[in-house]
Design a protein around this motif. Structure first.
Motif, PDB file in Angstrom:
ATOM      1  N   LYS A  92       0.828  -1.203   0.000  1.00  0.00           N
ATOM      2  CA  LYS A  92       0.000   0.000   0.000  1.00  0.00           C
ATOM      3  C   LYS A  92       0.864   1.255   0.000  1.00  0.00           C
ATOM      4  O   LYS A  92       0.501   2.280  -0.601  1.00  0.00           O
ATOM      5  CB  LYS A  92      -0.945  -0.018   1.205  1.00  0.00           C
ATOM      6  N   VAL A  93       2.014   1.195   0.679  1.00  0.00           N
ATOM      7  CA  VAL A  93       2.965   2.315   0.622  1.00  0.00           C
ATOM      8  C   VAL A  93       3.405   2.534  -0.819  1.00  0.00           C
ATOM      9  O   VAL A  93       3.436   3.665  -1.320  1.00  0.00           O
ATOM     10  CB  VAL A  93       4.175   2.042   1.537  1.00  0.00           C
ATOM     11  N   LYS A  94       3.732   1.458  -1.509  1.00  0.00           N
ATOM     12  CA  LYS A  94       4.154   1.552  -2.911  1.00  0.00           C
ATOM     13  C   LYS A  94       3.035   2.111  -3.782  1.00  0.00           C
ATOM     14  O   LYS A  94       3.267   3.023  -4.597  1.00  0.00           O
ATOM     15  CB  LYS A  94       4.565   0.172  -3.420  1.00  0.00           C
ATOM     16  N   ARG A  97       2.566   5.850  -3.217  1.00  0.00           N
ATOM     17  CA  ARG A  97       3.702   6.612  -3.739  1.00  0.00           C
ATOM     18  C   ARG A  97       3.658   6.691  -5.250  1.00  0.00           C
ATOM     19  O   ARG A  97       3.896   7.756  -5.836  1.00  0.00           O
ATOM     20  CB  ARG A  97       5.019   5.982  -3.276  1.00  0.00           C
ATOM     21  N   ILE A  98       3.351   5.599  -5.920  1.00  0.00           N
ATOM     22  CA  ILE A  98       3.276   5.616  -7.385  1.00  0.00           C
ATOM     23  C   ILE A  98       2.144   6.542  -7.835  1.00  0.00           C
ATOM     24  O   ILE A  98       2.285   7.290  -8.805  1.00  0.00           O
ATOM     25  CB  ILE A  98       3.072   4.196  -7.946  1.00  0.00           C
ATOM     26  N   ALA A  99       1.013   6.525  -7.115  1.00  0.00           N
ATOM     27  CA  ALA A  99      -0.081   7.444  -7.435  1.00  0.00           C
ATOM     28  C   ALA A  99       0.377   8.888  -7.302  1.00  0.00           C
ATOM     29  O   ALA A  99       0.031   9.747  -8.122  1.00  0.00           O
ATOM     30  CB  ALA A  99      -1.274   7.169  -6.525  1.00  0.00           C
ATOM     31  N   GLU A 115       8.913   6.647 -13.151  1.00  0.00           N
ATOM     32  CA  GLU A 115       9.710   5.557 -13.722  1.00  0.00           C
ATOM     33  C   GLU A 115      10.675   4.998 -12.672  1.00  0.00           C
ATOM     34  O   GLU A 115      10.851   3.778 -12.557  1.00  0.00           O
ATOM     35  CB  GLU A 115      10.482   6.041 -14.947  1.00  0.00           C
ATOM     36  N   HIS A 116      11.272   5.879 -11.896  1.00  0.00           N
ATOM     37  CA  HIS A 116      12.190   5.433 -10.852  1.00  0.00           C
ATOM     38  C   HIS A 116      11.437   4.664  -9.775  1.00  0.00           C
ATOM     39  O   HIS A 116      11.881   3.598  -9.322  1.00  0.00           O
ATOM     40  CB  HIS A 116      12.916   6.632 -10.242  1.00  0.00           C
ATOM     41  N   GLY A 117      10.292   5.172  -9.375  1.00  0.00           N
ATOM     42  CA  GLY A 117       9.517   4.503  -8.346  1.00  0.00           C
ATOM     43  C   GLY A 117       9.058   3.118  -8.767  1.00  0.00           C
ATOM     44  O   GLY A 117       9.131   2.160  -7.995  1.00  0.00           O
ATOM     45  N   GLU A 118       8.590   3.014 -10.006  1.00  0.00           N
ATOM     46  CA  GLU A 118       8.087   1.731 -10.491  1.00  0.00           C
ATOM     47  C   GLU A 118       9.208   0.710 -10.706  1.00  0.00           C
ATOM     48  O   GLU A 118       8.946  -0.495 -10.740  1.00  0.00           O
ATOM     49  CB  GLU A 118       7.322   1.938 -11.793  1.00  0.00           C
ATOM     50  N   PHE A 182       1.323  14.164   0.171  1.00  0.00           N
ATOM     51  CA  PHE A 182       0.413  13.854  -0.939  1.00  0.00           C
ATOM     52  C   PHE A 182      -0.965  13.531  -0.417  1.00  0.00           C
ATOM     53  O   PHE A 182      -1.121  12.786   0.559  1.00  0.00           O
ATOM     54  CB  PHE A 182       0.925  12.656  -1.740  1.00  0.00           C
ATOM     55  N   VAL A 183      -1.979  14.104  -1.073  1.00  0.00           N
ATOM     56  CA  VAL A 183      -3.383  13.762  -0.835  1.00  0.00           C
ATOM     57  C   VAL A 183      -4.035  13.583  -2.198  1.00  0.00           C
ATOM     58  O   VAL A 183      -3.828  14.401  -3.107  1.00  0.00           O
ATOM     59  CB  VAL A 183      -4.110  14.856  -0.020  1.00  0.00           C
TER      60      VAL A 183
END
Length: 260
Positions: A92-94, A97-99, A115-118, A182-183
């Protein structure tokens, strides 16, 4: 109207408070009320641990602990629990963060690309989540809806005096650093961001040996909407500016919230 949290056995603003249970609390009794907050965010400093912007209160909580707290927006559909992440919630953290990295404002809000996150491994996200779930160095807070969806997050990094920060600058005093704000778009303007910041600052002020002298964050020079929110909440521009690591021609402006 935002939830008020009042001390166990009492009420706030003449309202009737009702107790509710929250799994995994670190201690204390949590209460809810639909009375509007005192709305002094940005007009007066946060109070010491246990007294929060908007007269949010809780009792029986030890320093450094952060039990989940219920927050009600303008309707029952906006009900969320504000709590720290748990070590096993890396997926869920991932996802959140990607969102965030896919958000239209991501280029001026984050120092990372989608791209880096994924491209990061499961082990990366597991370690990241574990670090944010316990200990003094990092704490990540999330806003969880009744259906289990996470709609927002903020992370507190503790910067110890004598170390270096994420911009490779020297840390002269022990302080907190808010990152990863982020929200989701559908929850913006509901008070959820304020609730996340309340939780983050209360946790920061609860730390001791040594205590944090202030909390800071950085905002991109072109992110006017975020800067306006930080000022309303009570942060003030310090005048300290650093180049954006991913684009040295752009500037990141430091905003600080001094310890009450």
């Amino acid at each position: 109207m935002a939830t008020q949290r009042v001390l166990a056995g009492g009420t706030s603003g003449g309202s009737t408070a009702k107790p509710f249970s929250a799994d995994g609390t670190a201690g204390g009794t949590l209460w809810e009320s639909r009375t509007p907050p005192n709305n002094h965010c940005g007009k007066a400093p946060h109070q010491p641990f246990g007294v929060r912007c908007g007269a949010f209160l809780r009792s029986g909580v030890n320093a450094g602990e952060a039990p989940p707290v219920r927050w009600l927006g303008s309707g029952s559909m906006n009900e969320h629990v504000i709590r720290p992440v748990r070590a096993d919630e890396w997926e869920k953290v991932k996802e959140l963060r990607i969102a965030a990295l896919k958000d239209p404002a991501a280029a001026v809000a984050f120092l990372e690309t989608v791209e880096h996150g994924e491209s990061q491994s499961d082990e990366f996200w597991q370690e990241r989540t574990s670090r944010g779930a316990e200990g003094r160095a990092v704490r990540q807070f999330v806003a969880e809806a009744p259906d289990g969806e996470w709609n927002g997050s903020v992370t507190v990094l503790v910067e110890e005096a004598g170390t270096s920060d994420i911009f490779e600058g020297s840390i002269e005093r022990t302080q907190g650093h808010l990152v990863g704000v982020f929200v989701r778009a559908g929850q913006r303007g509901t008070g959820l961001t304020e609730a996340l910041f309340d939780a983050a600052l209360e946790w920061a002020w609860s730390l001791d040996e040594p205590a944090l002298e202030r909390v800071r964050l950085f905002v991109h020079e072109d992110n006017a909407r975020a800067a306006a929110f930080y000022r309303r909440f009570g942060f003030r521009a310090s005048g300290y500016v650093v180049p954006m690591p991913t684009d040295p021609s752009a500037k990141e402006l430091e905003y600080v919230f001094e310890r009450p």
